[in-house]
Write an enzyme that holds these catalytic residues in place. Structure first.
Site, PDB file in Angstrom:
ATOM      1  N   GLY A  12       0.769  -1.236   0.000  1.00 53.03           N
ATOM      2  CA  GLY A  12       0.000   0.000   0.000  1.00 53.03           C
ATOM      3  C   GLY A  12       0.799   1.284   0.000  1.00 53.03           C
ATOM      4  CG  LEU A  81      -1.096  -7.499  -7.363  1.00 55.89           C
ATOM      5  CD1 LEU A  81       0.049  -8.315  -6.789  1.00 55.89           C
ATOM      6  CD2 LEU A  81      -0.617  -6.658  -8.541  1.00 55.89           C
ATOM      7  CG  ASN A  98      -3.375  -0.207 -12.942  1.00 56.01           C
ATOM      8  OD1 ASN A  98      -3.357  -0.594 -11.791  1.00 56.01           O
ATOM      9  ND2 ASN A  98      -2.506  -0.628 -13.846  1.00 56.01           N
ATOM     10  CG  HIS A 100       2.132  -1.390 -15.419  1.00 50.37           C
ATOM     11  ND1 HIS A 100       1.839  -2.647 -14.918  1.00 50.37           N
ATOM     12  CD2 HIS A 100       3.170  -1.551 -16.265  1.00 50.37           C
ATOM     13  CE1 HIS A 100       2.665  -3.526 -15.449  1.00 50.37           C
ATOM     14  NE2 HIS A 100       3.489  -2.899 -16.277  1.00 50.37           N
ATOM     15  CG  ASP A 141      -1.218  -3.431 -17.508  1.00 46.91           C
ATOM     16  OD1 ASP A 141      -0.414  -4.358 -17.295  1.00 46.91           O
ATOM     17  OD2 ASP A 141      -1.891  -2.903 -16.617  1.00 46.91           O
ATOM     18  CD  GLU A 170       4.975   2.387  -8.871  1.00 49.24           C
ATOM     19  OE1 GLU A 170       3.924   2.083  -8.283  1.00 49.24           O
ATOM     20  OE2 GLU A 170       5.886   1.575  -9.103  1.00 49.24           O
TER      21      GLU A 170
HETATM   22  N1  LIG Z   1      -9.320  -5.511 -16.804  1.00 50.24           N
HETATM   23  C1  LIG Z   1      -8.212  -4.997 -16.220  1.00 50.24           C
HETATM   24  N2  LIG Z   1      -7.889  -5.382 -14.983  1.00 50.24           N
HETATM   25  C2  LIG Z   1      -6.776  -4.858 -14.397  1.00 50.24           C
HETATM   26  C3  LIG Z   1      -5.962  -3.941 -15.078  1.00 50.24           C
HETATM   27  C4  LIG Z   1      -6.351  -3.535 -16.390  1.00 50.24           C
HETATM   28  O1  LIG Z   1      -5.685  -2.690 -17.030  1.00 50.24           O
HETATM   29  N3  LIG Z   1      -7.481  -4.081 -16.921  1.00 50.24           N
HETATM   30  N4  LIG Z   1      -4.773  -3.480 -14.487  1.00 50.24           N
HETATM   31  C5  LIG Z   1      -4.281  -4.391 -13.473  1.00 50.24           C
HETATM   32  C6  LIG Z   1      -3.048  -4.049 -12.764  1.00 50.24           C
HETATM   33  N5  LIG Z   1      -1.992  -4.852 -13.326  1.00 50.24           N
HETATM   34  C7  LIG Z   1      -0.990  -4.128 -13.897  1.00 50.24           C
HETATM   35  O2  LIG Z   1      -0.980  -2.877 -13.851  1.00 50.24           O
HETATM   36  C8  LIG Z   1      -1.965  -6.270 -13.269  1.00 50.24           C
HETATM   37  C9  LIG Z   1      -2.384  -6.909 -12.117  1.00 50.24           C
HETATM   38  C10 LIG Z   1      -2.342  -8.310 -12.050  1.00 50.24           C
HETATM   39  C11 LIG Z   1      -1.896  -9.047 -13.126  1.00 50.24           C
HETATM   40  C12 LIG Z   1      -1.874 -10.540 -13.040  1.00 50.24           C
HETATM   41  O3  LIG Z   1      -1.428 -11.227 -13.955  1.00 50.24           O
HETATM   42  N6  LIG Z   1      -2.363 -11.075 -11.899  1.00 50.24           N
HETATM   43  C13 LIG Z   1      -2.335 -12.525 -11.683  1.00 50.24           C
HETATM   44  C14 LIG Z   1      -2.648 -12.861 -10.233  1.00 50.24           C
HETATM   45  C15 LIG Z   1      -1.585 -12.257  -9.314  1.00 50.24           C
HETATM   46  C16 LIG Z   1      -1.839 -12.660  -7.864  1.00 50.24           C
HETATM   47  O4  LIG Z   1      -3.023 -12.672  -7.441  1.00 50.24           O
HETATM   48  O5  LIG Z   1      -0.832 -12.901  -7.172  1.00 50.24           O
HETATM   49  C17 LIG Z   1      -3.406 -13.199 -12.543  1.00 50.24           C
HETATM   50  O6  LIG Z   1      -4.492 -12.594 -12.719  1.00 50.24           O
HETATM   51  O7  LIG Z   1      -3.131 -14.330 -12.919  1.00 50.24           O
HETATM   52  C18 LIG Z   1      -1.483  -8.401 -14.286  1.00 50.24           C
HETATM   53  C19 LIG Z   1      -1.514  -7.002 -14.366  1.00 50.24           C
HETATM   54  C20 LIG Z   1      -5.360  -4.638 -12.451  1.00 50.24           C
HETATM   55  N7  LIG Z   1      -6.446  -5.253 -13.121  1.00 50.24           N
HETATM   56  N1  LIG Z   2       0.538  -4.381 -12.621  1.00 46.57           N
HETATM   57  C1  LIG Z   2       0.196  -3.813 -11.361  1.00 46.57           C
HETATM   58  C2  LIG Z   2       1.443  -3.606 -10.548  1.00 46.57           C
HETATM   59  O1  LIG Z   2       2.447  -4.286 -10.735  1.00 46.57           O
HETATM   60  N2  LIG Z   2       1.367  -2.647  -9.623  1.00 46.57           N
HETATM   61  C3  LIG Z   2       2.505  -2.337  -8.811  1.00 46.57           C
HETATM   62  O2  LIG Z   2       2.404  -2.973  -7.551  1.00 46.57           O
HETATM   63  C4  LIG Z   2       3.172  -2.189  -6.622  1.00 46.57           C
HETATM   64  C5  LIG Z   2       2.305  -1.967  -5.419  1.00 46.57           C
HETATM   65  O3  LIG Z   2       3.086  -1.400  -4.413  1.00 46.57           O
HETATM   66  P1  LIG Z   2       2.371  -0.922  -3.050  1.00 46.57           P
HETATM   67  O4  LIG Z   2       1.518  -2.070  -2.584  1.00 46.57           O
HETATM   68  O5  LIG Z   2       3.512  -0.590  -2.144  1.00 46.57           O
HETATM   69  O6  LIG Z   2       1.530   0.287  -3.409  1.00 46.57           O
HETATM   70  C6  LIG Z   2       3.523  -0.874  -7.318  1.00 46.57           C
HETATM   71  O7  LIG Z   2       4.851  -0.879  -7.779  1.00 46.57           O
HETATM   72  C7  LIG Z   2       2.569  -0.855  -8.490  1.00 46.57           C
HETATM   73  O8  LIG Z   2       3.045  -0.136  -9.614  1.00 46.57           O
END
Ligand SMILES: Nc1nc2c(c(=O)[nH]1)N[C@@H](CN(C=O)c1ccc(C(=O)N[C@@H](CCC(=O)O)C(=O)O)cc1)CN2
Ligand SMILES: NCC(=O)N[C@@H]1O[C@H](COP(=O)([O-])[O-])[C@@H](O)[C@H]1O
Length: 196
Positions: A12, A81, A98, A100, A141, A170
């Site tokens: 967070g 995530l 979001n 990234h 993304d 960020e």
């Molecule tokens: N529909 C969308 N959902 C999310 C987006 C988006 O743009 N469109 N952004 C993501 C955030 N993200 C990257 O910025 C991201 C988060 C999670 C994953 C991923 O592959 N997660 C895994 C599970 C991970 C876990 O629970 O430990 C998965 O789904 O298999 C990729 C990109 C947020 N959602």
């Molecule tokens: N694709 C999504 C992703 O990778 N997000 C990344 O998770 C971290 C969360 O940090 P935090 O829990 O300390 O805020 C951050 O680096 C954010 O950009």
């Protein structure tokens, strides 16, 4: 005043950057709710310490109902995530932001989250990385890019060191974009975002 919900899954620190800027009076909205899909997320503790209501919800239909019941106007994914499903995205068109930890379209999409992103950047040998704030669409993304900031990583040789440097970016650009959103300064034309 707009009601903001922040979704987290981990430590967070991105959430904290929004809380801190809000405390300074620089973000004109109400941080109405912090939701995590993980009970262990320290982001929930950060919210509690700031007096912000929290919830832990895994099911996305339940998540959407909670957001609507709480009359949430816009959503920030701050290290959330889980891939958001169509219903939720359609309920909040260009109202979900979001952050990234790379310069999209590099190192993004399914499987690209947290340290995995920086490991991929290190393996590729890129000399510059950074962070991207974008609107959330059904394509992970792939939504309209709102803001990006680059940083040199040429002198770094671990994913953890890259993560630390990118997080500093960020923590600057995420609250800035949230502030612009609250001031209604963000416009989308033909898929490109302009900040007024
Ligand atoms: N529909 C969308 N959902 C999310 C987006 C988006 O743009 N469109 N952004 C993501 C955030 N993200 C990257 O910025 C991201 C988060 C999670 C994953 C991923 O592959 N997660 C895994 C599970 C991970 C876990 O629970 O430990 C998965 O789904 O298999 C990729 C990109 C947020 N959602
Ligand atoms: N694709 C999504 C992703 O990778 N997000 C990344 O998770 C971290 C969360 O940090 P935090 O829990 O300390 O805020 C951050 O680096 C954010 O950009």
């Amino acid at each position: 005043m707009l009601r903001l919900a922040v979704l987290v899954s981990g430590g967070g620190t991105d959430l904290q950057s929004i809380i801190d800027e809000h405390k300074k009076g620089n973000i004109n909205c109400e941080i109405a709710l912090v939701i995590s899909n993980r009970k262990s997320a320290y982001g929930l503790e950060r919210a509690k310490q700031a007096g912000i209501p929290t919830a832990c919800i895994k099911d996305q239909k339940e998540l959407l109902k909670k957001l609507q019941d709480e009359k949430i106007d816009f959503i920030v994914l701050a290290g959330y995530l889980a891939i958001l499903q169509e219903d939720l995205i359609k309920a909040y068109p260009n109202k979900i932001i979001n952050i990234h930890p790379s310069l999209i379209p590099s190192f993004c999409g399914p499987g690209m989250y947290g340290l995995h992103v920086h490991e991929a950047a290190l393996d590729k040998g890129v000399k510059v990385s950074g962070a991207t704030v974008h609107f959330v669409s059904e394509e992970v993304d792939g939504g309209p890019i709102i803001y990006q900031e680059a940083v040199s990583i040429a002198d770094l040789d671990t994913a953890e060191a890259i993560q630390k440097r990118v997080l500093e970016i960020e923590h600057k650009i995420l609250p800035m974009v949230v502030r612009y959103y609250c001031e209604d300064r963000i416009r989308i034309e033909k898929g490109r975002v302009h900040i007024l």
